[in-house]
Design an enzyme around this catalytic site. Structure first.
Site, PDB file in Angstrom:
ATOM      1  CG  LEU A 160       2.454   4.801  10.989  1.00  0.00           C
ATOM      2  CD1 LEU A 160       2.904   6.376  11.027  1.00  0.00           C
ATOM      3  CD2 LEU A 160       2.167   4.486   9.624  1.00  0.00           C
ATOM      4  CB  SER A 161       5.383  -1.047  12.717  1.00  0.00           C
ATOM      5  OG  SER A 161       4.324  -1.913  12.073  1.00  0.00           O
ATOM      6  CD  GLU A 210       4.495  -6.589  18.180  1.00  0.00           C
ATOM      7  OE1 GLU A 210       5.467  -6.120  17.886  1.00  0.00           O
ATOM      8  OE2 GLU A 210       3.345  -6.210  18.516  1.00  0.00           O
ATOM      9  CE1 TYR A 243      -2.937  -8.076  13.247  1.00  0.00           C
ATOM     10  CE2 TYR A 243      -2.471 -10.164  14.433  1.00  0.00           C
ATOM     11  CZ  TYR A 243      -1.931  -9.421  13.592  1.00  0.00           C
ATOM     12  OH  TYR A 243      -1.079  -9.766  12.525  1.00  0.00           O
ATOM     13  CD  GLU A 271      -2.973  -3.118   6.430  1.00  0.00           C
ATOM     14  OE1 GLU A 271      -2.030  -3.902   6.898  1.00  0.00           O
ATOM     15  OE2 GLU A 271      -2.786  -2.140   6.172  1.00  0.00           O
ATOM     16  CB  ILE A 289      -2.624 -10.241   3.326  1.00  0.00           C
ATOM     17  CG1 ILE A 289      -4.033  -9.675   2.754  1.00  0.00           C
ATOM     18  CG2 ILE A 289      -2.075 -11.157   2.331  1.00  0.00           C
ATOM     19  CD1 ILE A 289      -4.991 -10.565   2.588  1.00  0.00           C
ATOM     20  CG  ASP A 290       0.924 -10.320   8.186  1.00  0.00           C
ATOM     21  OD1 ASP A 290      -0.021 -10.364   8.635  1.00  0.00           O
ATOM     22  OD2 ASP A 290       1.791  -9.517   8.639  1.00  0.00           O
ATOM     23  CG  ASP A 315       3.848  -4.948  11.501  1.00  0.00           C
ATOM     24  OD1 ASP A 315       3.297  -4.766  10.327  1.00  0.00           O
ATOM     25  OD2 ASP A 315       3.124  -4.933  12.498  1.00  0.00           O
TER      26      ASP A 315
END
Ligand code: GLA
Length: 371
Positions: free
Chosen positions: A111-112, A146, A207, A20, A22-23, A157
């Site tokens: 949950l995207s 996004e 975020y 999490e 991490i992307d 996601d």
């Protein structure tokens, strides 16, 4: 719904097993696509308008394909507008069409749902224009949509939503956006997803702030290490140089470094069918997201703690961006119903909110069906 639509196009919501925040640090993440999804029924309409309707909302929206930017301000339809805009900007044809959206990914659940909407919109636009596409390309453009809406997100996601495969998790290397499919082998354990159901706000700004903090840490560590992203810092190197990082910046980086190590161990645990170990890693991930990355909040903490205290739960953690949304838990198959009841009751006593449990399978990413 009438049956005059030409195609039915779907894209999935996702759950992240581990890895999490991490992307966007260039590491490996371990998500899977869900059977909760967004479906777009679509047909060409011969105009320069995209007309959008929803099965679950009274709203209707019309986008002008020559002025998609305008759709950014819409409450509903903004994701579709930015998806169409970015797809067109990437050199693809966007034609007028009617779309009916049917979303079973709960909004704001972590949950995207937004990725599912973006990815299915782009796949629908390509399909209705007669264009074939690579799901990975769709994911990369969907990420731009996004970002156009203010979340400086990574690729996890949209990639999971587009490229997921039923029965498999994806070990996605975000440094070059390549993935290895890993069979979900949870033996006599089930994956259980529960929403803490707390309305989350300020997610975007918090975020983006976390992301900026990890970039700050990278900038400092780059003065000592030959690295391009924070995920390249091994645990040993981190120990050598962590004294250069102060306060929160240190904590954020420490989460990233330790979480990357957990992803590698989680893959091994999954391959070995060692659910006790995978569960422990989930617990450690949650603790790190709570104490070091600070993205859980009291509701997610209460939900994860309730889950972790059940005797048939191997482990539990928040999944997604955090600040609300869902937990993922590994639970002995025969005990799932008891677990849900126990966790929901305990959670409500602790927070006053009612949790919601989802029945979801690990499913495919984009699907296209001619009607
Ligand atoms: C959100 C973002 C993803 C990822 C997760 C946290 O879901 O869209 O790119 O950063 O948060 O792991």
């Amino acid at each position: 719904m009438d049956n005059k639509y030409a195609f039915k196009v779907t894209a999935a919501g996702r759950v992240n097993i581990i890895g999490e925040h991490i992307d966007y640090c260039g590491g490996k993440v371990f998500p899977a696509a869900l059977s909760l999804k967004n479906t777009v029924y679509v047909r060409p309409n011969g105009t320069d308008k995209i007309n959008i309707e929803w099965t679950t909302l009274p709203d209707k929206a019309t986008l002008d394909i020559n002025d998609l930017e305008k759709g950014k301000a819409l409450k509903y339809g903004n994701y579709q507008a930015m998806s169409a805009l970015m797809w067109g900007k990437a050199g693809h044809k966007v034609i007028g069409c009617d779309m009916l959206h049917d979303c079973t990914v709960p909004f704001g659940s972590g949950l995207s749902s937004s990725a599912a909407i973006e990815v299915s919109t782009i796949a629908a636009l390509a399909t209705v224009a007669g264009e074939s596409f690579e799901p990975r390309d769709v994911a990369l453009i969907a990420q731009k949509a996004e970002r156009a809406l203010g979340v400086n997100c990574g690729i996890m996601d949209q990639y999971a939503s587009a490229c997921g495969k039923a029965g498999y998790a994806m070990l996605l290397d975000c440094s070059d956006v390549t993935c290895e499919y890993v069979p979900i082998r949870t033996g006599d354990y089930s994956i259980v997803i529960i929403n803490c159901n707390k309305p989350h706000n300020l997610v975007e700004s918090k975020y983006n702030e976390r992301r900026a903090e990890t970039e700050k840490a990278l900038e400092i560590l780059k003065t000592k290490l030959d690295i391009e992203c924070l995920a390249q810092v091994g645990e040993r190197d981190f120990e050598l140089y962590e004294h250069l990082l102060e306060g929160k910046i240190h904590d954020r980086a420490k989460h990233v470094v330790s979480e990357c190590a957990r992803v590698a161990r989680a893959e091994a645990a999954m391959n070995a069918g060692d659910m006790r170990l995978l569960g422990r890693l989930l617990n450690e991930s949650h603790a790190s997201l709570r104490n070091l990355f600070e993205v859980t909040g009291k509701e997610l903490d209460a939900l994860a703690a309730a889950a972790q205290s059940h005797p048939d739960c191997a482990g539990s953690r928040m999944t997604g961006a955090g600040f609300g949304g869902c937990t993922i838990s590994l639970v002995k198959r025969g005990a799932v119903e008891d677990f849900k009841k126990y966790v929901c009751e305990k959670y409500t006593r602790a927070t006053g909110y009612n949790a919601v449990c989802y029945d979801a399978e690990i499913a495919d990413g984009i699907t296209v069906e001619k009607l």
